[in-house]
Scaffold this motif. Structure first.
Motif, short mmCIF file in Angstrom:
data_model
loop_
_atom_site.label_atom_id
_atom_site.label_comp_id
_atom_site.label_asym_id
_atom_site.label_seq_id
_atom_site.Cartn_x
_atom_site.Cartn_y
_atom_site.Cartn_z
N HIS A 1 -8.28 5.00 5.91
CA HIS A 1 -8.21 6.39 5.48
C HIS A 1 -8.76 6.53 4.05
O HIS A 1 -9.56 7.42 3.76
CB HIS A 1 -6.74 6.84 5.56
CG HIS A 1 -6.44 8.09 4.80
ND1 HIS A 1 -6.90 9.31 5.18
CD2 HIS A 1 -5.74 8.30 3.65
CE1 HIS A 1 -6.49 10.22 4.31
NE2 HIS A 1 -5.79 9.63 3.37
N LYS A 2 -8.36 5.61 3.17
CA LYS A 2 -8.80 5.69 1.78
C LYS A 2 -10.27 5.33 1.65
O LYS A 2 -10.98 5.90 0.83
CB LYS A 2 -7.92 4.76 0.91
CG LYS A 2 -6.51 5.29 0.78
CD LYS A 2 -5.63 4.41 -0.07
CE LYS A 2 -4.22 5.00 -0.12
NZ LYS A 2 -3.29 4.15 -0.85
N ARG B 1 -7.38 -0.75 -2.94
CA ARG B 1 -7.85 -2.09 -3.29
C ARG B 1 -9.33 -2.03 -3.65
O ARG B 1 -10.07 -1.19 -3.14
CB ARG B 1 -7.64 -3.03 -2.10
CG ARG B 1 -6.19 -3.41 -1.87
CD ARG B 1 -6.10 -4.56 -0.88
NE ARG B 1 -6.58 -4.15 0.43
CZ ARG B 1 -5.80 -3.69 1.39
NH1 ARG B 1 -4.51 -3.59 1.18
NH2 ARG B 1 -6.29 -3.34 2.57
N LEU C 1 -5.68 10.40 -1.98
CA LEU C 1 -5.64 8.95 -2.15
C LEU C 1 -4.20 8.45 -2.27
O LEU C 1 -3.92 7.28 -2.06
CB LEU C 1 -6.40 8.53 -3.42
CG LEU C 1 -7.92 8.35 -3.32
CD1 LEU C 1 -8.47 7.83 -4.62
CD2 LEU C 1 -8.33 7.45 -2.17
N LYS C 2 -3.29 9.37 -2.62
CA LYS C 2 -1.87 9.03 -2.69
C LYS C 2 -1.15 9.43 -1.41
O LYS C 2 0.06 9.71 -1.41
CB LYS C 2 -1.22 9.73 -3.89
CG LYS C 2 -1.65 9.15 -5.22
CD LYS C 2 -1.09 7.76 -5.43
CE LYS C 2 -1.38 7.23 -6.82
NZ LYS C 2 -0.97 5.82 -6.96
N ASP C 3 -1.93 9.54 -0.34
CA ASP C 3 -1.39 9.79 1.01
C ASP C 3 -0.84 11.19 1.24
O ASP C 3 -0.07 11.40 2.19
CB ASP C 3 -0.32 8.74 1.37
CG ASP C 3 -0.95 7.41 1.70
OD1 ASP C 3 -2.16 7.39 2.06
OD2 ASP C 3 -0.28 6.38 1.58
N LYS D 1 2.32 1.93 -3.41
CA LYS D 1 1.34 2.51 -4.34
C LYS D 1 1.37 4.03 -4.31
O LYS D 1 1.15 4.69 -5.31
CB LYS D 1 -0.08 2.03 -3.99
CG LYS D 1 -0.38 0.63 -4.50
CD LYS D 1 -1.83 0.26 -4.25
CE LYS D 1 -2.13 -1.11 -4.82
NZ LYS D 1 -3.52 -1.52 -4.59
N SER D 2 1.63 4.57 -3.12
CA SER D 2 1.65 6.03 -2.99
C SER D 2 2.91 6.64 -3.59
O SER D 2 3.01 7.85 -3.69
CB SER D 2 1.54 6.42 -1.52
OG SER D 2 0.30 5.97 -1.03
N LEU E 1 -12.09 8.36 2.52
CA LEU E 1 -12.00 9.35 1.43
C LEU E 1 -13.02 9.04 0.33
O LEU E 1 -13.70 9.94 -0.17
CB LEU E 1 -10.59 9.33 0.82
CG LEU E 1 -9.54 10.22 1.48
CD1 LEU E 1 -8.18 9.94 0.83
CD2 LEU E 1 -9.89 11.69 1.32
N VAL F 1 -5.10 1.98 -8.88
CA VAL F 1 -3.66 2.08 -8.64
C VAL F 1 -3.41 2.65 -7.24
O VAL F 1 -2.32 2.55 -6.70
CB VAL F 1 -3.00 2.99 -9.72
CG1 VAL F 1 -1.52 3.12 -9.50
CG2 VAL F 1 -3.24 2.39 -11.09
N SER F 2 -4.46 3.24 -6.67
CA SER F 2 -4.29 3.86 -5.35
C SER F 2 -4.90 3.05 -4.21
O SER F 2 -4.52 3.24 -3.06
CB SER F 2 -4.93 5.26 -5.34
OG SER F 2 -4.37 6.05 -6.36
N GLU G 1 0.84 -1.21 0.00
CA GLU G 1 0.00 0.00 0.00
C GLU G 1 0.88 1.26 0.00
O GLU G 1 0.57 2.24 -0.64
CB GLU G 1 -0.91 0.00 1.23
CG GLU G 1 -2.09 -0.94 1.13
CD GLU G 1 -2.95 -0.70 -0.11
OE1 GLU G 1 -3.53 0.39 -0.22
OE2 GLU G 1 -3.01 -1.59 -0.97
#
Lengths: 309, 409
Positions: free
Chosen positions: B2-3, B224, A104-106, A76-77, B6, B221-222, A73
């Motif tokens: 967190h995601k 699951r 979403l990319k932290d 991915k960021s 979001l 890509v960001s 994970e």
């Protein structure tokens, strides 16, 4: 423990859909701080390879190491991806979209906002920040996509046809941004059919066809490998028989000389310089364009297949 | 997490601003309130004399004839207009007048009318609801009972008006007040069902949009696929809750504005406060079940068009109790109503419909809720299996074979 110089290592990956072998024992590496070209005809397995690298789909066999290890994970960021078939939320504003995708990319909301603002200003999109994506022009949309893919300053950037739909000015802006990211140390893997962009930007390339590696390595070496044994010369005087030249063609006020096997251009240059009846004004080895190499390699494969069929 | 949050937050924010959501959230309760207010006005005037109804009846455009073979009609009583009816000695004369266009229709009161009660109305065309029948009816009663006053005639004509017949149930719930309305169980059910459909269709729209606009590939890509699904369920679940809160607030506001008593309304729909609380798990269970199904359809459909048939098919079980609501309300503890409220796909609607009409045995509520929640969770788990990258990125239309293959992985 030494740190790997590779941002991406792909070892013998394969993927089969039903009876179609989309990727077949493919291996390659992408160095940190380089722009790497991924080439291949349509349906060669480029997108499948990219999706396996991005962990969107799993390979049937083989290993992929991204930024020093398997995809997590956190990894991915550190990846930026600009897919060929692009799209953003049509009903969201430009700034809202970038904030959402950045988070979403932290990125924190504050950082995402600061980065989005900087990029949008640089790409002259700041005034359009509150417009909905559906209201943006195609060029604006392309640039917005690029920002979305790179605003988190990833260490590995995979861009699929990054210049499609862009005018020369905007293409230049995006190109400069890619150079800047490369100079920062990011590895960039670029898939494109625009061979002149690859020739200009990439240090190394991988050409795949039918899921297999066809050409791989530094672009200069590949071009040398495919260089035709010919030179072009401009000269004063009349050129007659030249030792070591198989064929001589008059062309645009100059000559194209096809050398005999085993004759090097340097030898020919020496011969020409020592001929008193002529004065050499230009001597240039004829380079094979990447476009030509592509057509030659892929076309040869197609011809072979048709021949064996 | 967190995601997931979001995704949920984005889903909620985008949808809550949509015109469709605002329309359903504010427009639907306003319509229900209008309906309630209207029925309340009609019901709150039980003393309205039926004579007024007669006076409101349309007067026909032409004169109506009658042939009184029973010798019954001696007078044309008030408020029947004196020139509305014209007597004819026999059928031939009436027929000639009809053919000549002097009258629009004529009645024949046969000689044995007092024994048979049968009367004929003859007209060139078969009317659907001729306005003169009200007047003729009144005239017949007045002549059958010549000593009756207009009020007595009115009582004979309309033994009870719309609010005059009160159904008193022997069960504790049956002490229905004046607010009681046979449509209310239906309306309450609709009120519970609409948010479920709204959130389900939002989920479907959202997924198909992400697929057709190609945002899906960027998202995957960001995060699951499961994070994407749970985020969407979270956001749309919150949206459904907000919708219920808006409805409750508008309902309370309406009570305050109209000066009505909430307990009166609740007794009218036979729903106790405890049972009202049961609306929540049924709504939650229904949401889990249908949102799970819609998510599965969304995962399999490349665009909204190719999902329509599937949405129709899976929505049918929820619609069955609506089609059969009369039967359920008439016999709320009958086998049909019980079966529909136990089958998870129709339970949220059928059980609420029953609960608004009668006292449902506790074990049935327990069994129904357990089945609903188990199926809902199971369905969400099953549909999460469809949330695979290969399915989400596929451009194929859903088919039984594809669903089966995707579920098997």
């Amino acid at each position: 423990m030494t740190q790997s110089t590779y941002a991406l290592e792909v070892h013998d990956i394969s993927k089969t859909y039903a009876t179609v072998r989309a990727v077949d024992n493919l291996s390659f590496e992408v160095h940190k701080g380089e722009i790497f070209g991924l080439l291949g005809p349509n349906g060669a397995g480029k997108t499948t390879s990219i999706r396996m690298i991005l962990d969107i789909i799993k390979p049937d066999a083989g290993q992929i190491s991204v930024l020093g290890g398997p995809m997590t994970e956190a990894t991915k960021s550190r990846i930026g991806y600009l897919p060929e078939e692009r799209g953003l939320y049509e009903d969201m504003t430009l700034l809202g979209t970038l904030l959402f995708l950045g988070q979403l990319k932290d990125l924190t909301r504050q950082t995402a906002r600061a980065r989005a603002e900087a990029y949008l200003r640089e790409l002259e999109l700041w005034d359009a920040r509150d417009l909905k994506i559906e209201a943006l022009s195609r060029g604006m949309n392309q640039k917005a996509q690029f920002v979305a893919a790179t605003m988190h300053e990833p260490d590995l950037i995979i861009v699929d046809e990054p210049f499609s739909g862009l005018d020369p000015v905007n293409a230049r802006i995006i190109k400069n941004l890619l150079y800047r990211m490369r100079d920062r140390g990011a590895a960039i893997m670029m898939s494109t059919h625009q061979m002149h962009q690859v020739e200009e930007m990439c240090q190394r390339i991988l050409l795949i066809d039918h899921g297999s590696r066809v050409l791989y390595g530094p672009l200069d070496e590949i071009r040398r490998q495919f260089a035709s044994n010919a030179v072009e010369v401009d000269l004063r005087g009349k050129l007659g028989h030249v030792p070591g030249v198989e064929r001589l063609v008059s062309r645009n006020g100059g000559y194209r000389l096809l050398l005999q096997d085993g004759v090097q251009p340097e030898q020919l240059l020496r011969t020409l310089v020592n001929m008193p009846e002529i004065t050499v004004e230009r001597f240039e080895r004829v380079e094979t364009s990447l476009d030509e190499i592509f057509v030659r390699v892929v076309g040869r494969k197609v011809a072979n297949e048709e021949g064996t069929a | 997490m967190h995601k997931t949050l979001l995704i949920g937050l984005r889903e909620f924010r985008q949808r809550v601003r949509k015109r469709g959501f605002l329309l359903t959230s504010i427009g639907t309760p306003l319509l229900l309130i209008l309906f309630w207010a209207f029925t309340g006005v009609v019901d709150s005037s039980p003393g309205q004399p039926p004579l007024a109804e007669l006076a409101q009846a349309n007067r026909p455009d032409s004169v109506i004839g009658y042939v009184d073979q029973a010798g019954l009609i001696r007078t044309i009583p008030d408020p029947v207009p004196a020139d509305l009816f014209r007597a004819f000695p026999d059928i031939e004369a009436a027929e000639a007048a009809l053919e000549g266009g002097d009258i629009g229709a004529y009645y024949v009161i046969p000689s044995d009318y007092r024994q048979t009660g049968s009367v004929q109305r003859i007209s060139p065309q078969l009317p659907t609801s001729p306005p003169d029948t009200q007047w003729f009816n009144w005239m017949l009663i007045a002549n059958l009972f010549p000593d009756a006053s207009p009020e007595q005639i009115a009582r004979l004509r309309w033994p009870f008006n719309s609010s005059g017949l009160e159904f008193v149930n022997l069960s504790p719930k049956g002490e229905a007040g004046a607010e009681g309305n046979p449509m209310l169980p239906f309306l309450v059910t609709i009120a519970v069902m609409i948010p479920l459909f709204t959130s389900g269709s939002f989920l479907l729209q959202s997924l198909t949009q992400e697929k057709s606009s190609r945002v899906m590939e960027i998202l995957l890509v960001s995060l699951r696929p499961r994070q994407l699904l749970s985020g969407k369920l979270l956001g749309l679940g919150a949206l459904t809750l907000v919708q219920y809160v808006i409805w409750a607030a508008i309902g309370l506001l309406a009570l305050v504005v109209t000066g009505r008593d909430a307990s009166q309304l609740l007794s009218g729909i036979s729903l106790s406060a405890n049972e009202l609380l049961l609306v929540l798990p049924y709504a939650l269970g229904g949401f889990t079940l249908y949102a799970g199904i819609m998510a599965g359809i969304g995962a399999l459909s490349p665009d909204i068009e190719s999902s329509r048939t599937w949405v129709f098919v899976v929505s049918l079980p929820m619609m069955v109790p609506i089609y059969l609501w009369q039967a359920i309300v008439t016999s709320p503890n009958g086998p049909l109503a019980a079966a529909l409220s136990l089958i998870p796909f129709s339970a949220p609607v059928a059980m609420l419909m029953r609960m608004t009409s009668t006292v449902v045995p506790l074990w049935q509520i327990g069994a129904s809720l357990a089945l609903l929640l188990i199926t809902g969770i199971g369905m969400t788990w099953l549909m999460a299996r469809l949330f695979r990258v290969q399915t989400l990125l596929s451009g194929e239309s859903p088919s039984v074979h594809r669903v089966w293959s995707a579920l098997r992985g």
